[in-house]
Enzyme design. Structure first.
Site, mmCIF file in Angstrom:
data_model
loop_
_atom_site.group_PDB
_atom_site.id
_atom_site.type_symbol
_atom_site.label_atom_id
_atom_site.label_comp_id
_atom_site.label_asym_id
_atom_site.label_seq_id
_atom_site.Cartn_x
_atom_site.Cartn_y
_atom_site.Cartn_z
ATOM 1 N N LYS A 289 -1.237 -4.227 11.540
ATOM 2 C CA LYS A 289 -0.518 -3.383 10.587
ATOM 3 C C LYS A 289 0.465 -2.481 11.325
ATOM 4 O O LYS A 289 1.619 -2.330 10.916
ATOM 5 C CB LYS A 289 -1.500 -2.538 9.761
ATOM 6 C CG LYS A 289 -2.234 -3.342 8.686
ATOM 7 C CD LYS A 289 -3.421 -2.586 8.093
ATOM 8 C CE LYS A 289 -4.202 -3.491 7.144
ATOM 9 N NZ LYS A 289 -5.485 -2.922 6.702
ATOM 10 N N GLN B 137 -8.833 2.297 6.772
ATOM 11 C CA GLN B 137 -9.388 0.941 6.830
ATOM 12 C C GLN B 137 -10.842 0.939 6.351
ATOM 13 O O GLN B 137 -11.650 1.754 6.768
ATOM 14 C CB GLN B 137 -9.294 0.414 8.282
ATOM 15 C CG GLN B 137 -9.753 -1.016 8.484
ATOM 16 C CD GLN B 137 -8.856 -2.047 7.801
ATOM 17 O OE1 GLN B 137 -7.677 -1.828 7.577
ATOM 18 N NE2 GLN B 137 -9.426 -3.180 7.452
ATOM 19 N N ASP C 114 -2.543 1.728 -0.432
ATOM 20 C CA ASP C 114 -3.560 0.706 -0.696
ATOM 21 C C ASP C 114 -3.793 0.531 -2.200
ATOM 22 O O ASP C 114 -4.373 -0.474 -2.629
ATOM 23 C CB ASP C 114 -4.896 1.122 -0.065
ATOM 24 C CG ASP C 114 -5.228 0.324 1.177
ATOM 25 O OD1 ASP C 114 -4.779 -0.829 1.289
ATOM 26 O OD2 ASP C 114 -5.955 0.859 2.040
HETATM 27 N N1 GUN Z 1 -10.466 -3.790 4.348
HETATM 28 C C1 GUN Z 1 -10.267 -5.066 3.931
HETATM 29 N N2 GUN Z 1 -9.124 -5.156 3.212
HETATM 30 C C2 GUN Z 1 -8.588 -3.920 3.186
HETATM 31 C C3 GUN Z 1 -7.417 -3.389 2.602
HETATM 32 O O1 GUN Z 1 -6.618 -4.067 1.946
HETATM 33 N N3 GUN Z 1 -7.211 -2.059 2.801
HETATM 34 C C4 GUN Z 1 -8.079 -1.286 3.489
HETATM 35 N N4 GUN Z 1 -7.810 0.018 3.617
HETATM 36 N N5 GUN Z 1 -9.185 -1.748 4.050
HETATM 37 C C5 GUN Z 1 -9.434 -3.061 3.886
#
Ligand code: GUN
Length: 286
Positions: A52, A96, A119
């Site tokens: 990311k 995350q 998100d």
């Molecule tokens: N863990 C797995 N997928 C995601 C996501 O799309 N966003 C976040 N913040 N954590 C995740």
């Protein structure tokens, strides 16, 4: 034989468009800023977070990563989120998931400013999606919808089956499909006669996290199949590889189009995160 949906290529196009817009915004004095917070040292999460950050920088964003130890208190994490909310250089905040058990995940998410919740997990953005108001849409379902609409721009009246009911994928995916006037069924581990239900799907979205659970004979001829699963399986001699929730080779023969794993939905998730962050930066910059 169906078509392989190239998510990698589509994601590259989305990222290129985002980078172009980010350059324009930067020229006007706002560099889009993304803060990613990771708690603990889960290797898969670390890979995602590193990716990311890398993709954000490639799009011309400022990227900030906060790595916290697994024993961090909920209070400390909430204080970090509040500081990021108040930092004018940050337009998007991503914590995350999953978080360690001693931390209330939804409390952390709901502490993120809804305007920076790229998100789309804050209860306010979840509510907006459900009632059809503008807000941030979770990145994975948003990416899935882009891939679906590229195959089939008009979805009204189609039967969409979403297998999986998570807050991250299944539920928001169902809301997005409903917004497109699909008839939506959300299936899960307690659903009866899942193969038969899947066979009635014009659009099948698999998000269960079980390697190749969905067989070729579960697919309706001509269906669009979106495989959100990313499962690592052992292939012997200490080697492993990634497979989806769908038996790709078998499903390819039956479906109109299907996303591969890897190279399908995965790359779209990060591209959509960048798109959401760009939108957040534009809105916050006025
Ligand atoms: N863990 C797995 N997928 C995601 C996501 O799309 N966003 C976040 N913040 N954590 C995740």
């Amino acid at each position: 034989m169906g078509a392989r949906i190239d998510g990698k290529m589509k994601a590259q196009a989305v990222r290129a468009a985002v980078a172009e817009e980010a350059a324009k915004l930067t020229a006007k004095g706002t560099v889009p800023g993304l803060a990613v917070v990771i708690v603990g040292s889960d290797p898969a999460s670390q890979v995602y977070v590193r990716n990311k950050g890398k993709m954000a920088r490639e799009a011309g964003f400022a990227s900030f990563t906060h790595e916290l130890v697994a024993t961090v208190s909920e209070h400390e994490l909430l204080e970090l989120v509040r500081a990021l909310n108040n930092d004018p250089a940050i337009h998007g905040i991503l914590v995350q998931l999953p978080l360690p058990d001693h931390i209330d995940e939804q409390r952390v998410i709901n502490t993120i400013s809804p305007a920076k919740d790229v998100d789309g997990f804050h209860v306010q953005n979840v509510g907006r999606l459900v009632i059809g108001e503008r807000g941030f849409v979770p990145c994975t379902p948003l990416g899935c919808m882009m891939l679906i609409k590229e195959q089939q721009p008009e979805l009204a009246g189609l039967h969409a089956v979403v297998v999986g009911r998570s807050n991250i994928v299944g539920k928001p995916m169902a809301s997005l499909l409903l917004r497109e006037s699909c008839t939506v069924t959300v299936a899960h581990s307690r659903t009866r006669d899942l193969p038969e239900l899947c066979r009635s799907a014009d659009i099948l979205v698999a998000a269960v996290g079980r390697p190749r659970m969905i067989g070729g004979d579960w697919i309706k001829p001509g269906a669009i199949v979106i495989d959100v699963g990313i499962n690592r399986i052992e292939t012997g001699e200490g080697k492993s590889r990634l497979v989806g929730d769908v038996d790709y080779e078998k499903a390819l023969d039956v479906a109109a189009a299907i996303t591969p794993v890897p190279g399908g939905v995965g790359p779209m998730t990060i591209a959509c995160l960048l798109k959401n962050t760009l939108d957040a930066a534009r809105q916050l910059a006025g």
